[in-house]
Design a protein around this motif. Sequence first.
Motif, short mmCIF file in Angstrom:
data_model
loop_
_atom_site.label_atom_id
_atom_site.label_comp_id
_atom_site.label_asym_id
_atom_site.label_seq_id
_atom_site.Cartn_x
_atom_site.Cartn_y
_atom_site.Cartn_z
N TYR A 1 6.82 1.22 18.58
CA TYR A 1 5.80 2.24 18.55
C TYR A 1 4.52 1.72 19.31
N GLY B 1 2.34 8.30 3.61
CA GLY B 1 1.67 8.54 5.04
C GLY B 1 0.21 8.05 5.23
N SER C 1 3.57 9.42 8.91
CA SER C 1 3.47 7.84 8.56
C SER C 1 1.99 7.50 9.24
N1 LLP Z 1 7.88 9.34 1.65
C1 LLP Z 1 8.84 9.66 2.48
C2 LLP Z 1 9.82 10.99 2.28
C3 LLP Z 1 8.89 8.96 3.57
O1 LLP Z 1 9.88 9.31 4.49
C4 LLP Z 1 7.97 7.91 3.98
C5 LLP Z 1 8.10 6.88 5.16
C6 LLP Z 1 7.04 7.56 2.71
C7 LLP Z 1 7.03 8.26 1.79
C8 LLP Z 1 6.09 6.65 2.81
O2 LLP Z 1 5.44 6.51 4.07
P1 LLP Z 1 4.09 5.45 4.24
O3 LLP Z 1 3.09 5.69 3.08
O4 LLP Z 1 4.66 4.16 4.07
O5 LLP Z 1 3.72 5.87 5.56
N2 LLP Z 1 8.82 2.57 10.58
C9 LLP Z 1 7.54 3.21 10.63
C10 LLP Z 1 7.32 3.95 9.36
C11 LLP Z 1 8.49 5.07 9.04
C12 LLP Z 1 8.07 5.81 7.75
C13 LLP Z 1 9.30 6.53 7.09
N3 LLP Z 1 8.97 7.29 5.92
C14 LLP Z 1 6.37 2.17 11.01
O6 LLP Z 1 6.87 1.01 11.19
O7 LLP Z 1 5.38 2.53 10.95
#
Ligand code: LLP
Length: 443
Positions: A345, A259, A221
């Motif tokens: 973080y 991500g 991410s």
């Molecule tokens: N797909 C999968 C399989 C995932 O595990 C995640 C995020 C996403 C998509 C979406 O990722 P994004 O586009 O939102 O970066 N709590 C952390 C972020 C944890 C992300 C977990 N998985 C934070 O506050 O930065």
Amino acid sequence: MDQQLQAVTPLSLFPQTAGVNGKGHLALGGCDVTALVTKHGTPLYILDETTIRGKCREYRREFTQRYPNTQVIYACKAFINPALAIVLQEEGLGLDVVSAGEIAVARSVAFPSDKIYFHGNNKGQEELSLALEQRIGRIVVDNFHELGLLTALTKEKGLVQDILLRISPSVDPHTHKYVTTGVLDSKFGLPLATGQAEEALSQAVAAPNLNVLGLHFHLGSSIFEASPYVEAIELTLRFAVQMKQKYGFRLAELNVGGGFAAQYQLDSPPPPTAEYAQAIVSAILNSCDKLALAPPRLIVEPGRGIVAQAGVALYRVGVTKEIPGIRRYVFVDGGMGDNIRPALYGSKYEAVVANKMNKASTDMVTIAGKFCESGDILIKDIRLPDLSENDIIAVPASGAYSLPMASNYNAFLRPAILMVTDGQSRLVRRRETHEDLTRCDLT
Ligand code: LLP
């Protein structure tokens, strides 16, 4: 708004509709933020519907204009509630869910099950049964145990289920280690490097009630570079060709995860969506061409990229503590209970004073929350206008991973959420009450 003001206030980090009104107040979606706070109290989260819809359209446009056979699905873990699910459905997105709970939220607004992808590294028998019964579009299988469970459950229920296999490609996306997922030493996915991805694929294609539609990876991410996606796509497509030759596997779908980074600070702009889209699509087309593979349907699953910019957190200033020569702490009425990200973080945010938008930022302060932890610091060392009690601090880029990670630590109440658009605001989650705190307790 004049040029000089633009330079000193990080308005570009706020929702697309943000501006400063004639009273010198922050306005979002055509609503004066100080008026919203007077009516609904603080801490308060505002979601700008125009920005959410704009981001959905941007992701769909940037990918489909380069690669028409793309489906954008939204990663609910970034934040989901019924009102948002309706907007996402109207914008034609699917959903990435990781729990029976997220499925329940989606189903509460009759979100079409066939557009839901079910992820997770430890899905239990009950969750999988529920997903099968509710005809969830794809189950993304993470490990051998799940594969065994699904093979047995589909047979028992006489159902055929479309699945993707989540592979772990051993690609480092150079982000915080807590949100790095696609490296070899990760709890997620079936490693390519150890032969476990191949072993799982051979088992899955042999299972009569499982239809292995394709492969999934998610690298991590807040990824600020497009090159890790390119590397992972090349590895995955090479693997797909080998699996075609060995087991007759046909890659109909390639899910490259989410991500994509969002902007939290003025000096850290992420690449535009177009740049990720261009790199991902070129990598798929080039590799497919080289490997004589039919280009698969592409799935992308942004979470943060859709909602981060749309959200603004609002807090009221209370006590100020000055330690001469050391630091001036300004305490607000929220903190790590509604946004754990700085403590967890080391995430950094900007802020403005919503009722003093035309005032110069003269004072260096540290914004701390009201939770019983020294680590409950929202923003360390930020220059803001001279602050007094009851001023309203507005923190931009608060739409992703704040509210869904919120807690009732210290028995504080989780905030209300408003959706704003075209000068209108509507409550999409009421503030918790003290009765809510003991609702599940028994004596
Ligand atoms: N797909 C999968 C399989 C995932 O595990 C995640 C995020 C996403 C998509 C979406 O990722 P994004 O586009 O939102 O970066 N709590 C952390 C972020 C944890 C992300 C977990 N998985 C934070 O506050 O930065």
